[in-house]
Design a protein around this motif. Structure first.
Motif, PDB file in Angstrom:
ATOM      1  N   SER A   1      13.252  34.005 -14.872  1.00  0.00           N
ATOM      2  CA  SER A   1      13.478  32.710 -14.921  1.00  0.00           C
ATOM      3  C   SER A   1      12.465  32.165 -13.768  1.00  0.00           C
ATOM      4  O   SER A   1      12.172  32.586 -12.917  1.00  0.00           O
ATOM      5  CB  SER A   1      14.725  32.332 -14.474  1.00  0.00           C
ATOM      6  OG  SER A   1      15.557  32.093 -15.624  1.00  0.00           O
TER       7      SER A   1
ATOM      8  N   ASP B   1      18.176  30.294 -13.291  1.00  0.00           N
ATOM      9  CA  ASP B   1      19.396  30.557 -13.708  1.00  0.00           C
ATOM     10  C   ASP B   1      20.322  30.981 -12.503  1.00  0.00           C
ATOM     11  O   ASP B   1      21.427  31.732 -12.781  1.00  0.00           O
ATOM     12  CB  ASP B   1      19.183  31.791 -14.711  1.00  0.00           C
ATOM     13  CG  ASP B   1      18.531  33.132 -14.250  1.00  0.00           C
ATOM     14  OD1 ASP B   1      17.849  32.612 -12.852  1.00  0.00           O
ATOM     15  OD2 ASP B   1      18.081  33.845 -14.622  1.00  0.00           O
TER      16      ASP B   1
ATOM     17  N   MET C   1      14.032  30.985 -18.396  1.00  0.00           N
ATOM     18  CA  MET C   1      14.578  29.986 -18.784  1.00  0.00           C
ATOM     19  C   MET C   1      14.249  28.542 -17.924  1.00  0.00           C
ATOM     20  O   MET C   1      13.902  28.478 -16.842  1.00  0.00           O
ATOM     21  CB  MET C   1      16.118  29.934 -18.484  1.00  0.00           C
ATOM     22  CG  MET C   1      17.090  28.835 -18.959  1.00  0.00           C
ATOM     23  SD  MET C   1      18.844  29.138 -18.595  1.00  0.00           S
ATOM     24  CE  MET C   1      18.989  28.408 -16.921  1.00  0.00           C
TER      25      MET C   1
ATOM     26  N   ARG D   1      29.654  31.504 -20.356  1.00  0.00           N
ATOM     27  CA  ARG D   1      29.105  32.217 -21.448  1.00  0.00           C
ATOM     28  C   ARG D   1      27.724  32.891 -21.342  1.00  0.00           C
ATOM     29  O   ARG D   1      27.468  34.039 -21.531  1.00  0.00           O
ATOM     30  CB  ARG D   1      28.796  31.196 -22.915  1.00  0.00           C
ATOM     31  CG  ARG D   1      30.119  30.865 -23.224  1.00  0.00           C
ATOM     32  CD  ARG D   1      30.450  29.819 -24.381  1.00  0.00           C
ATOM     33  NE  ARG D   1      29.261  29.799 -25.438  1.00  0.00           N
ATOM     34  CZ  ARG D   1      29.578  30.610 -26.404  1.00  0.00           C
ATOM     35  NH1 ARG D   1      30.525  31.365 -26.779  1.00  0.00           N
ATOM     36  NH2 ARG D   1      28.574  30.864 -27.318  1.00  0.00           N
ATOM     37  N   MET D   2      27.120  32.162 -20.449  1.00  0.00           N
ATOM     38  CA  MET D   2      25.779  32.717 -19.966  1.00  0.00           C
ATOM     39  C   MET D   2      25.933  33.996 -19.334  1.00  0.00           C
ATOM     40  O   MET D   2      25.286  34.888 -19.268  1.00  0.00           O
ATOM     41  CB  MET D   2      24.778  31.671 -19.256  1.00  0.00           C
ATOM     42  CG  MET D   2      24.190  30.662 -19.854  1.00  0.00           C
ATOM     43  SD  MET D   2      23.577  29.212 -19.087  1.00  0.00           S
ATOM     44  CE  MET D   2      22.436  30.164 -18.150  1.00  0.00           C
ATOM     45  N   LYS D   3      26.777  33.966 -18.146  1.00  0.00           N
ATOM     46  CA  LYS D   3      26.997  35.055 -17.422  1.00  0.00           C
ATOM     47  C   LYS D   3      27.656  36.141 -18.071  1.00  0.00           C
ATOM     48  O   LYS D   3      27.340  37.298 -17.532  1.00  0.00           O
ATOM     49  CB  LYS D   3      28.214  34.708 -16.134  1.00  0.00           C
ATOM     50  CG  LYS D   3      27.776  33.727 -15.207  1.00  0.00           C
ATOM     51  CD  LYS D   3      28.711  33.442 -14.435  1.00  0.00           C
ATOM     52  CE  LYS D   3      28.254  32.611 -13.035  1.00  0.00           C
ATOM     53  NZ  LYS D   3      29.056  32.760 -11.933  1.00  0.00           N
ATOM     54  N   SER D   4      28.416  35.977 -19.013  1.00  0.00           N
ATOM     55  CA  SER D   4      28.758  37.173 -19.805  1.00  0.00           C
ATOM     56  C   SER D   4      27.758  37.536 -21.023  1.00  0.00           C
ATOM     57  O   SER D   4      28.237  38.690 -21.800  1.00  0.00           O
ATOM     58  CB  SER D   4      29.952  36.935 -20.505  1.00  0.00           C
ATOM     59  OG  SER D   4      30.058  35.752 -21.418  1.00  0.00           O
ATOM     60  N   GLY D   5      26.560  37.123 -20.797  1.00  0.00           N
ATOM     61  CA  GLY D   5      25.551  37.520 -21.901  1.00  0.00           C
ATOM     62  C   GLY D   5      25.799  36.980 -23.068  1.00  0.00           C
ATOM     63  O   GLY D   5      25.150  37.362 -24.166  1.00  0.00           O
TER      64      GLY D   5
ATOM     65  N   VAL E   1      25.190  34.014 -24.329  1.00  0.00           N
ATOM     66  CA  VAL E   1      24.094  33.014 -24.835  1.00  0.00           C
ATOM     67  C   VAL E   1      23.107  33.242 -23.778  1.00  0.00           C
ATOM     68  O   VAL E   1      23.077  33.667 -22.693  1.00  0.00           O
ATOM     69  CB  VAL E   1      24.545  31.572 -24.884  1.00  0.00           C
ATOM     70  CG1 VAL E   1      25.304  31.156 -26.060  1.00  0.00           C
ATOM     71  CG2 VAL E   1      25.253  31.198 -23.662  1.00  0.00           C
ATOM     72  N   GLU E   2      21.811  33.265 -24.315  1.00  0.00           N
ATOM     73  CA  GLU E   2      20.550  33.500 -23.508  1.00  0.00           C
ATOM     74  C   GLU E   2      19.593  32.105 -23.853  1.00  0.00           C
ATOM     75  O   GLU E   2      18.732  32.351 -24.384  1.00  0.00           O
ATOM     76  CB  GLU E   2      19.979  34.841 -23.863  1.00  0.00           C
ATOM     77  CG  GLU E   2      20.810  35.895 -22.902  1.00  0.00           C
ATOM     78  CD  GLU E   2      19.929  37.397 -23.199  1.00  0.00           C
ATOM     79  OE1 GLU E   2      18.763  37.300 -23.211  1.00  0.00           O
ATOM     80  OE2 GLU E   2      20.688  38.286 -23.617  1.00  0.00           O
ATOM     81  N   PRO E   3      20.121  31.171 -23.068  1.00  0.00           N
ATOM     82  CA  PRO E   3      19.063  29.879 -23.204  1.00  0.00           C
ATOM     83  C   PRO E   3      17.679  29.885 -22.882  1.00  0.00           C
ATOM     84  O   PRO E   3      17.405  30.701 -21.659  1.00  0.00           O
ATOM     85  CB  PRO E   3      19.911  28.738 -22.414  1.00  0.00           C
ATOM     86  CG  PRO E   3      21.050  29.360 -22.183  1.00  0.00           C
ATOM     87  CD  PRO E   3      21.048  30.888 -22.135  1.00  0.00           C
ATOM     88  N   ALA E   4      17.004  29.672 -23.507  1.00  0.00           N
ATOM     89  CA  ALA E   4      15.462  29.273 -23.223  1.00  0.00           C
ATOM     90  C   ALA E   4      15.400  28.036 -22.391  1.00  0.00           C
ATOM     91  O   ALA E   4      14.376  27.722 -21.698  1.00  0.00           O
ATOM     92  CB  ALA E   4      14.580  29.597 -24.415  1.00  0.00           C
TER      93      ALA E   4
END
Ligand code: FAD
Ligand code: FES
Ligand code: FES
Lengths: 161, 286
Positions: free
Chosen positions: A2, A23, B1, B35-39, B41-44
């Motif tokens: 990131s 992030d 990101m 949700r991001m921490k648990s993988g 979702v991986e936002p760009a």
């Protein structure tokens, strides 16, 4: 990887600047970049409250805020509770009432309890228990924490009069 | 990101529309960051909407209220006029998480996360709330019950964001309420949630909306349940018919929080309690 963004924010009254990966959560920025290790990580998912801080006066979990979101905001951590090296009445009462054992949850409880007393100087026991429902403690059984908050409220109200 | 915090909804829409990778709005982040921490979702790209004035304010208008999409549960709870007009909506939102979560969570995030058990959603649907949506093509309005299409999915097109929710004007004769059943008092997910709003005329229920949460893949508006109480003074027969209609409408799953049979039963019980509160709030005589 990131990208990193320059973040400028006020922490406990001082302006701090740090380069923050987009992030990275604020909990990690505060601990690793600002050097304030009072904020603790218990769960990282908003359940335990060990990472509690206030952001623009609002109680939040710093594990669920991005460091970059803090740009231009005003943060208070447990380190900001003392004044001129004097413990805040909440801190003193937690010691007096033995309201901690391992201490991992304590900074979060102190910040959350301060937010409660700022908003409601005379909380009932039920109000205290609801206000602290987002803070988990595996050691004390909560009772001593509630007593310490009640004692602090009393002392703060006496000082106000 | 990439992280952006635009100052207008238009810019937010442009950023989200242009991004080729996974792009998300971040409001309170209490669902998204988990949700991001648990993988999952991986936002760009993340577009933070908390610096958009149209999204951070509550406006009192001739026609009702306009609540910005980034208004937190704590801010909503502090708004006296809104709490007076739509107490059920405010109470439902204030049930979300702890005080810490309240400092961040939003109704629109709760809606767009599209959990079947989202607490604010049945109350919003019962109240007749509408979503003000902005996309590349311009603005549109949709009833809240048209937003969630299944667990985790919504009817929003790519690049579309909800700018605000509007609540109709509420009269002295309108009352709403929301209750959920959870195994713990705090910090738990609803096994059943029920939102009801109603308007009385000379003590008789003239209009009603009943919405159930956590008993189907999406929150469900149940006109058949509303019909059982419309035209009544919420007497015992009406309450019994309401409970039966709510139980009938359930299509729940078994999970660790409760069996399907249990959810069906509880939906009826909660509906009675919620209707009673809403009736009293609308000035109805017990
Ligand atoms: C400890 C804990 C306890 C919780 N307890 C509860 C509970 O009791 N009841 C309950 O219902 N939920 C609960 N939640 C879930 C969560 O807090 C809520 O769903 C909350 O309302 C989400 O709002 P947010 O603003 O944080 O959403 P975010 O995480 O910011 O967003 C959620 C989703 O909505 C999308 N989104 C957000 N705003 C917009 C917009 N304006 N336009 C388009 N899309 C948008 C995001 O892209 C994302 O996909 C809990 C969560 C935690 C961590
Ligand atoms: S570490 Fe943030 S709530 Fe547990
Ligand atoms: S003192 Fe150990 S978790 Fe609270």
């Amino acid at each position: 990887m990131s990208e990193a963004v320059l973040v400028s924010t006020t922490v406990n009254g001082d302006v701090v600047e740090f380069a923050c990966p987009t992030d990275e959560v604020l909990l990690d920025s505060l601990r690793d970049r600002v050097g304030l290790t009072g904020v603790k990580e218990g769960c990282g998912t908003g359940d335990c409250g060990a990472c509690s801080i206030t952001l623009d006066g609002q109680l939040v979990c710093s594990c669920l805020v991005l460091g970059v979101e803090a740009d231009g905001r005003d943060i208070t951590t447990v380190e900001g509770l003392t004044e001129d090296g004097e413990l805040h009445p909440l801190q003193q009462k937690f010691i007096d009432h033995a309201a901690l054992q391992c201490g991992v949850c304590t900074p979060g409880f102190l910040v959350a309890a301060k937010a409660l007393l700022d908003r409601n100087p005379n909380p009932t026991e039920t109000e205290i228990r609801y206000a602290l429902a987002g803070n988990l403690c595996r050691c004390t059984g909560y009772d001593k924490i509630v007593r310490a908050v009640q004692a602090s409220a009393k002392e703060l109200n006496k000082a106000r009069r | 990101m990439r992280y952006e915090s635009p100052a207008t909804t238009k810019e937010a829409v442009a950023l989200l529309s242009k991004e080729k990778g996974p792009a998300f709005v971040i409001a309170g982040g209490t669902d998204l960051l988990v949700r991001m921490k648990s993988g999952l979702v991986e936002p760009a790209l993340l577009v933070d909407v908390k610096r958009i004035p149209a999204m951070t304010t509550i406006k009192v208008m001739q026609t009702g209220f306009r609540v910005g999409a980034a208004v937190s549960g704590a801010e909503l709870g502090a708004h006296k006029a809104l709490g007076k007009a739509w107490p059920g909506v405010v109470e439902a939102t204030n049930l979300i998480g702890s005080d810490q979560i309240q400092g961040r969570c939003t109704m629109v995030g709760n809606l767009c996360n599209a959990s079947p058990a989202a607490d604010s959603v049945p109350a919003l649907i019962a109240a007749g709330a509408k979503a003000a949506i902005v996309g590349k093509q311009g603005r549109r309005t949709a009833a809240v019950e048209k937003i969630i299409t299944g667990p985790g999915s919504t009817s929003l097109a790519k690049g579309e964001v909800i700018e605000a929710l509007t609540l109709p004007k509420s009269s002295r004769r309108t009352g709403d309420a929301y209750l959920r059943f959870t195994p713990r008092t705090e910090m738990d997910i609803a096994v059943v949630g029920v939102g009801i709003s109603m308007t009385l005329e000379r003590g008789i229920i003239k209009k009603a909306r009943v919405c159930l949460g956590a008993v189907a893949p999406t929150p469900i508006l149940v006109p058949a349940a509303a019909d059982t109480i419309i035209g009544t003074k919420l007497d015992d027969a009406a309450l019994a018919a309401l409970a039966a209609a709510c139980s009938d409408a359930c299509d729940p799953i078994d999970d660790k929080r409760g069996t399907a049979a249990y959810r069906i039963r509880v939906a009826g019980v909660l509906a009675r309690r919620v209707a009673t509160i809403a009736f009293q709030r609308a000035g109805g005589a017990a």
